[in-house]
Motif scaffolding. Structure first.
Motif, short mmCIF file in Angstrom:
data_model
loop_
_atom_site.label_atom_id
_atom_site.label_comp_id
_atom_site.label_asym_id
_atom_site.label_seq_id
_atom_site.Cartn_x
_atom_site.Cartn_y
_atom_site.Cartn_z
N GLU A 89 0.81 -1.21 0.00
CA GLU A 89 0.00 0.00 0.00
C GLU A 89 0.85 1.27 0.00
OE1 GLU A 89 -2.39 -0.58 3.45
OE2 GLU A 89 -3.70 -2.07 2.51
N GLY A 90 2.18 1.10 -0.03
CA GLY A 90 3.06 2.26 -0.09
C GLY A 90 3.30 2.95 1.23
N GLY A 91 3.06 2.27 2.34
CA GLY A 91 3.27 2.86 3.65
C GLY A 91 4.73 2.91 4.05
N THR A 92 5.02 3.68 5.08
CA THR A 92 6.37 3.78 5.60
C THR A 92 6.68 2.60 6.51
OG1 THR A 92 5.70 4.99 7.58
CG2 THR A 92 6.14 6.29 5.60
N LYS A 93 7.92 2.52 6.95
CA LYS A 93 8.29 1.46 7.88
C LYS A 93 7.65 1.68 9.25
CE LYS A 93 10.51 -0.47 4.66
NZ LYS A 93 9.81 -1.58 3.94
N VAL A 94 7.43 2.93 9.61
CA VAL A 94 6.69 3.21 10.85
C VAL A 94 5.26 2.70 10.71
CG1 VAL A 94 5.82 5.01 12.39
CG2 VAL A 94 8.12 5.20 11.44
N ASP A 95 4.67 2.91 9.54
CA ASP A 95 3.32 2.38 9.28
C ASP A 95 3.31 0.86 9.39
OD1 ASP A 95 2.30 4.93 8.76
OD2 ASP A 95 2.76 4.80 6.62
N ALA A 96 4.37 0.23 8.89
CA ALA A 96 4.47 -1.23 8.95
C ALA A 96 4.54 -1.72 10.39
CB ALA A 96 5.68 -1.71 8.16
N LEU A 97 5.35 -1.04 11.20
CA LEU A 97 5.45 -1.41 12.62
C LEU A 97 4.11 -1.23 13.31
CD1 LEU A 97 8.90 0.17 13.57
CD2 LEU A 97 8.39 -2.26 13.21
N ASP A 98 3.41 -0.16 12.97
CA ASP A 98 2.10 0.09 13.57
C ASP A 98 1.11 -1.00 13.17
OD1 ASP A 98 0.34 1.85 15.11
OD2 ASP A 98 -0.67 2.20 13.19
N ALA A 99 1.15 -1.41 11.90
CA ALA A 99 0.27 -2.47 11.43
C ALA A 99 0.59 -3.79 12.13
CB ALA A 99 0.41 -2.63 9.92
N MET A 100 1.88 -4.01 12.42
CA MET A 100 2.28 -5.23 13.11
C MET A 100 1.83 -5.23 14.56
SD MET A 100 6.02 -5.42 11.33
CE MET A 100 6.65 -6.99 11.87
N ILE A 101 1.84 -4.04 15.17
CA ILE A 101 1.33 -3.93 16.54
C ILE A 101 -0.14 -4.33 16.56
CG2 ILE A 101 0.64 -2.25 18.31
CD1 ILE A 101 3.28 -0.81 17.82
N ARG A 102 -0.89 -3.83 15.61
CA ARG A 102 -2.32 -4.17 15.57
C ARG A 102 -2.51 -5.67 15.30
NH1 ARG A 102 -7.00 -1.54 15.50
NH2 ARG A 102 -8.80 -2.70 14.72
N ALA A 103 -1.71 -6.22 14.38
CA ALA A 103 -1.82 -7.64 14.08
C ALA A 103 -1.54 -8.48 15.32
CB ALA A 103 -0.85 -8.01 12.96
N ALA A 154 16.57 2.82 4.65
CA ALA A 154 15.83 3.85 3.91
C ALA A 154 15.98 5.23 4.53
CB ALA A 154 14.34 3.47 3.86
N GLY A 155 16.65 5.30 5.68
CA GLY A 155 16.85 6.58 6.34
C GLY A 155 15.70 7.01 7.24
N GLU A 156 14.74 6.10 7.47
CA GLU A 156 13.62 6.44 8.35
C GLU A 156 14.03 6.38 9.83
OE1 GLU A 156 9.67 4.89 7.79
OE2 GLU A 156 10.18 4.22 5.77
N PHE A 157 14.98 5.52 10.15
CA PHE A 157 15.44 5.36 11.52
C PHE A 157 16.94 5.61 11.59
CE2 PHE A 157 12.03 1.97 11.20
CZ PHE A 157 11.03 2.79 11.70
#
Length: 215
Positions: A89-103, A154-157
């Motif tokens: 869906e083109g989300g960021t890695k922070v978005d991915a971590l957030d999605a994993m928290i919900r999962a 990717a330079g996000e962290f």
């Protein structure tokens, strides 16, 4: 608990029976502990003959070891799917971590008895399946590590973050928060708990990103 995959060469009937035994074992052991739970009780709860338990598993210990593999396998698959879906869906890695928290919260909400057992066993050191537990734990944590490493690349962290420890901390945060939710704050909704953990994640990620930008 649902099966994560079909056993190669195994019949659908045998797989269904193993699912019944997993369900019975996880419920009984969560209620009264591993030592106090007998094979007879597992068979009775599953609605099968005692011999059926030994046909599928060599012993109660083997059944429990396979239960750990099965349950953590489901959790790992949920985390991986959440990360992959976010990437599509083109989300960021922070978005991915957030999605994993919900999962993770969804998994725990669905399988609270298994989660309780899993967390309890992490603290024990005298079990025959300790090495297996460490292996399956690392499989789940490795999914989070992968997202963190991609975020660093990717330079996000920041490159200074301790990826293994941060990944373990995120998984631990979800487990402990969810168990507290189920045990002491059951009136809260899953969305409410996710929102609270999401704010923690987003706040920390923003700090890391801002700190990186000021260098």
């Amino acid at each position: 608990m649902e099966r994560s995959s079909t056993t190669p060469g195994g019949s659908a009937r045998r797989e269904a029976t193993r699912q019944k035994l997993y369900e019975a074992a996880v419920t009984l052991i969560a209620e009264q502990g591993f030592s106090a739970t007998t094979v007879d009780e597992i068979a009775e709860r599953a609605g099968v003959a005692k011999g059926t338990v030994y046909y599928n598993f060599a012993s109660k210990s083997v059944l429990f070891e396979e239960l750990l593999r099965h349950g953590v396998g489901l959790l790992t698959a949920s985390l991986r799917e959440a990360a992959e879906r976010t990437a599509r869906e083109g989300g960021t890695k922070v978005d991915a971590l957030d999605a994993m928290i919900r999962a993770g919260l969804v998994f725990i909400d669905r399988y609270p008895a298994f989660t309780q057992l899993y967390v309890a066993e992490l603290w024990r050191t005298n079990r025959a399946w300790q090495s297996t537990l460490m292996v399956v734990r690392q499989q789940a944590v490795a999914v989070v590590e992968g997202v963190l490493r991609e975020g660093v690349a990717a330079g996000e962290f920041s490159e200074e973050i301790d990826v293994p420890l941060t990944a373990a901390a995120l998984v631990g945060m979800v487990l402990v928060a969810a168990l507290d939710w189920k045990s002491f704050q059951p009136e809260r909704s899953l969305d409410d708990v996710h929102a609270a953990l999401s704010r923690l994640l987003q706040g920390r990620a923003s700090t890391v990103q801002c700190g990186q930008a000021t260098r």
